[in-house]
Design a protein around this motif. Structure first.
Motif, PDB file in Angstrom:
ATOM      1  N   GLU A  44       0.550  14.680   3.474  1.00 13.95           N
ATOM      2  CA  GLU A  44      -0.438  15.966   3.515  1.00 13.95           C
ATOM      3  C   GLU A  44       0.525  17.255   2.851  1.00 13.95           C
ATOM      4  O   GLU A  44      -0.213  17.860   2.050  1.00 13.95           O
ATOM      5  N   ASN A  45       1.988  17.084   3.027  1.00 16.46           N
ATOM      6  CA  ASN A  45       2.611  18.358   2.736  1.00 16.46           C
ATOM      7  C   ASN A  45       3.504  17.815   1.653  1.00 16.46           C
ATOM      8  O   ASN A  45       4.357  18.503   1.119  1.00 16.46           O
ATOM      9  N   ALA A  46       3.501  16.502   1.053  1.00 17.00           N
ATOM     10  CA  ALA A  46       4.203  16.251  -0.002  1.00 17.00           C
ATOM     11  C   ALA A  46       3.982  16.989  -1.166  1.00 17.00           C
ATOM     12  O   ALA A  46       2.991  17.604  -1.435  1.00 17.00           O
ATOM     13  N   LYS A  47       5.147  17.101  -2.074  1.00 19.79           N
ATOM     14  CA  LYS A  47       4.838  17.657  -3.349  1.00 19.79           C
ATOM     15  C   LYS A  47       4.103  16.777  -4.332  1.00 19.79           C
ATOM     16  O   LYS A  47       4.323  15.712  -4.318  1.00 19.79           O
ATOM     17  N   PRO A  48       3.197  17.554  -5.162  1.00 23.59           N
ATOM     18  CA  PRO A  48       2.697  16.707  -6.284  1.00 23.59           C
ATOM     19  C   PRO A  48       3.518  15.654  -7.000  1.00 23.59           C
ATOM     20  O   PRO A  48       3.220  14.612  -7.349  1.00 23.59           O
ATOM     21  N   GLU A  49       4.723  16.040  -7.504  1.00 24.89           N
ATOM     22  CA  GLU A  49       5.763  15.279  -8.060  1.00 24.89           C
ATOM     23  C   GLU A  49       6.113  13.867  -7.196  1.00 24.89           C
ATOM     24  O   GLU A  49       6.060  12.915  -7.601  1.00 24.89           O
ATOM     25  N   ASP A  50       6.126  14.147  -5.907  1.00 30.92           N
ATOM     26  CA  ASP A  50       6.750  13.097  -5.236  1.00 30.92           C
ATOM     27  C   ASP A  50       5.362  12.137  -4.821  1.00 30.92           C
ATOM     28  O   ASP A  50       5.698  10.783  -4.846  1.00 30.92           O
ATOM     29  N   VAL A  51       4.291  12.588  -4.778  1.00 33.22           N
ATOM     30  CA  VAL A  51       3.030  11.679  -4.664  1.00 33.22           C
ATOM     31  C   VAL A  51       2.872  10.824  -5.927  1.00 33.22           C
ATOM     32  O   VAL A  51       2.581   9.731  -5.628  1.00 33.22           O
ATOM     33  N   GLN A  52       2.852  11.679  -7.192  1.00 32.20           N
ATOM     34  CA  GLN A  52       3.068  10.893  -8.335  1.00 32.20           C
ATOM     35  C   GLN A  52       3.897   9.602  -8.181  1.00 32.20           C
ATOM     36  O   GLN A  52       3.864   8.681  -8.715  1.00 32.20           O
ATOM     37  N   ALA A  53       5.251   9.899  -8.018  1.00 31.47           N
ATOM     38  CA  ALA A  53       6.322   9.003  -7.877  1.00 31.47           C
ATOM     39  C   ALA A  53       5.798   7.841  -6.930  1.00 31.47           C
ATOM     40  O   ALA A  53       6.188   6.752  -7.403  1.00 31.47           O
ATOM     41  N   LEU A  54       5.528   8.128  -5.586  1.00 29.68           N
ATOM     42  CA  LEU A  54       5.144   7.104  -4.840  1.00 29.68           C
ATOM     43  C   LEU A  54       3.996   6.552  -5.247  1.00 29.68           C
ATOM     44  O   LEU A  54       3.779   4.986  -5.028  1.00 29.68           O
ATOM     45  N   PHE A  55       2.996   7.006  -5.908  1.00 32.33           N
ATOM     46  CA  PHE A  55       1.880   6.198  -6.475  1.00 32.33           C
ATOM     47  C   PHE A  55       2.296   5.166  -7.645  1.00 32.33           C
ATOM     48  O   PHE A  55       1.835   4.112  -7.535  1.00 32.33           O
ATOM     49  N   THR A  56       3.063   5.828  -8.447  1.00 30.15           N
ATOM     50  CA  THR A  56       3.433   4.852  -9.369  1.00 30.15           C
ATOM     51  C   THR A  56       4.701   3.720  -8.706  1.00 30.15           C
ATOM     52  O   THR A  56       4.248   2.461  -9.126  1.00 30.15           O
ATOM     53  N   ALA A  57       5.241   3.999  -7.895  1.00 27.05           N
ATOM     54  CA  ALA A  57       5.925   2.672  -7.282  1.00 27.05           C
ATOM     55  C   ALA A  57       4.897   1.927  -6.712  1.00 27.05           C
ATOM     56  O   ALA A  57       5.073   0.711  -6.409  1.00 27.05           O
ATOM     57  N   MET A  58       3.615   2.408  -5.945  1.00 27.17           N
ATOM     58  CA  MET A  58       2.876   1.599  -5.191  1.00 27.17           C
ATOM     59  C   MET A  58       2.270   0.624  -6.105  1.00 27.17           C
ATOM     60  O   MET A  58       1.914  -0.362  -5.796  1.00 27.17           O
ATOM     61  N   LEU A  59       1.939   1.084  -7.331  1.00 27.37           N
ATOM     62  CA  LEU A  59       1.297   0.106  -8.339  1.00 27.37           C
ATOM     63  C   LEU A  59       2.163  -0.900  -8.439  1.00 27.37           C
ATOM     64  O   LEU A  59       1.293  -2.102  -8.852  1.00 27.37           O
ATOM     65  N   GLN A  60       3.189  -1.307  -8.202  1.00 26.22           N
ATOM     66  CA  GLN A  60       4.021  -2.343  -8.361  1.00 26.22           C
ATOM     67  C   GLN A  60       4.087  -3.399  -7.163  1.00 26.22           C
ATOM     68  O   GLN A  60       4.981  -4.169  -7.166  1.00 26.22           O
ATOM     69  N   THR A  61       3.322  -2.814  -6.197  1.00 29.27           N
ATOM     70  CA  THR A  61       3.085  -3.644  -4.918  1.00 29.27           C
ATOM     71  C   THR A  61       1.966  -4.437  -4.954  1.00 29.27           C
ATOM     72  O   THR A  61       0.756  -4.132  -5.548  1.00 29.27           O
ATOM     73  N   PRO A  62       1.473  -4.930  -3.955  1.00 31.56           N
ATOM     74  CA  PRO A  62       0.243  -5.696  -3.414  1.00 31.56           C
ATOM     75  C   PRO A  62      -0.854  -4.541  -3.440  1.00 31.56           C
ATOM     76  O   PRO A  62      -1.874  -4.768  -3.717  1.00 31.56           O
ATOM     77  N   PHE A  63      -0.416  -3.555  -2.845  1.00 38.12           N
ATOM     78  CA  PHE A  63      -1.286  -2.423  -2.599  1.00 38.12           C
ATOM     79  C   PHE A  63      -1.876  -1.946  -3.950  1.00 38.12           C
ATOM     80  O   PHE A  63      -3.123  -1.557  -4.158  1.00 38.12           O
ATOM     81  N   GLY A  64      -0.923  -1.763  -5.083  1.00 37.30           N
ATOM     82  CA  GLY A  64      -1.457  -1.471  -6.267  1.00 37.30           C
ATOM     83  C   GLY A  64      -2.140  -2.281  -7.259  1.00 37.30           C
ATOM     84  O   GLY A  64      -3.213  -2.001  -7.813  1.00 37.30           O
ATOM     85  N   LEU A  65      -2.145  -3.832  -6.595  1.00 33.20           N
ATOM     86  CA  LEU A  65      -2.714  -4.969  -7.248  1.00 33.20           C
ATOM     87  C   LEU A  65      -4.258  -4.701  -6.764  1.00 33.20           C
ATOM     88  O   LEU A  65      -5.067  -4.880  -7.469  1.00 33.20           O
ATOM     89  N   VAL A  66      -4.296  -4.461  -5.335  1.00 30.96           N
ATOM     90  CA  VAL A  66      -5.626  -4.107  -4.922  1.00 30.96           C
ATOM     91  C   VAL A  66      -6.266  -3.274  -5.435  1.00 30.96           C
ATOM     92  O   VAL A  66      -7.767  -3.272  -5.920  1.00 30.96           O
ATOM     93  N   LEU A  67      -5.839  -2.122  -5.601  1.00 30.93           N
ATOM     94  CA  LEU A  67      -6.510  -0.933  -6.207  1.00 30.93           C
ATOM     95  C   LEU A  67      -6.804  -1.214  -7.738  1.00 30.93           C
ATOM     96  O   LEU A  67      -7.774  -0.783  -8.230  1.00 30.93           O
ATOM     97  N   ILE A  68      -5.915  -1.810  -8.379  1.00 31.24           N
ATOM     98  CA  ILE A  68      -6.277  -1.937  -9.812  1.00 31.24           C
ATOM     99  C   ILE A  68      -7.537  -3.379 -10.121  1.00 31.24           C
ATOM    100  O   ILE A  68      -8.412  -3.069 -10.691  1.00 31.24           O
TER     101      ILE A  68
END
Length: 173
Positions: A44-68
């Protein structure tokens, strides 16, 4: 009449735009849920750049595969329904009353052909309109850019009319 077909198909484009936004909204909600679950932290209080980096990292996990996979399934469902209903505008004009799901059967066994025809008639025109918008966004004020982009989309709509009419005429017999 051409004008009635144009009006009907523009309404269908509008309906599919709303459905696409609705589906996209749920995919984005899922992305937020998966991101929250994959990081295990409060974003909730994370910076947009941090969220973007976390999102990019998440895409390489099973969570990212589910989203894709969910995003691809949503897109596939939208495309499938659009192709199955491609003839409803022309049928509505031809029969003089609204025809939506009654035309579904006309396209049975023709979805691949209609998909290829849609790519040929829509994809290039839409790409051209995107290029025009991109080029215009650097060189023109907003009101001119919007008008030029709308003008560049005319072949996209005309191709849709042609596809709908031709497909209906061939499939109804």
């Amino acid at each position: 009449s051409v004008l009635a077909l144009l009006q009907t198909n523009l309404l269908l484009y509008l309906v599919f735009s709303f459905i696409g936004v609705f589906a996209g909204f749920f995919v984005l909600i899922l992305a937020g849920i998966l991101l929250q679950q994959s990081t295990g932290s409060d974003l909730e209080n994370a910076k947009p750049e941090d969220v973007q980096a976390l999102f990019t990292a998440m895409l390489q996990t099973p969570f990212g595969l589910v989203l894709i996979l969910v995003a691809l399934a949503a897109l596939g469902a939208l495309v499938f329904v659009a192709l199955r209903l491609v003839t409803c505008g022309a049928a509505t004009v031809d029969r003089g009353k609204v025809q939506v799901f009654s035309t579904w059967g006309l396209t049975r066994g023709s979805v691949i052909k209609l998909g290829l025809a849609s790519l040929a008639t829509h994809a290039l025109q839409f790409l051209i309109a995107c290029v025009v918008w991109s080029a215009a966004s650097r060189a023109l004020p907003e009101f001119l850019r919007s008008g030029l982009t709308a003008f560049a989309l005319l072949p996209f709509f005309a191709a849709g009319q042609g596809l709908a009419h031709t497909a209906y005429q061939r499939l109804k017999s």
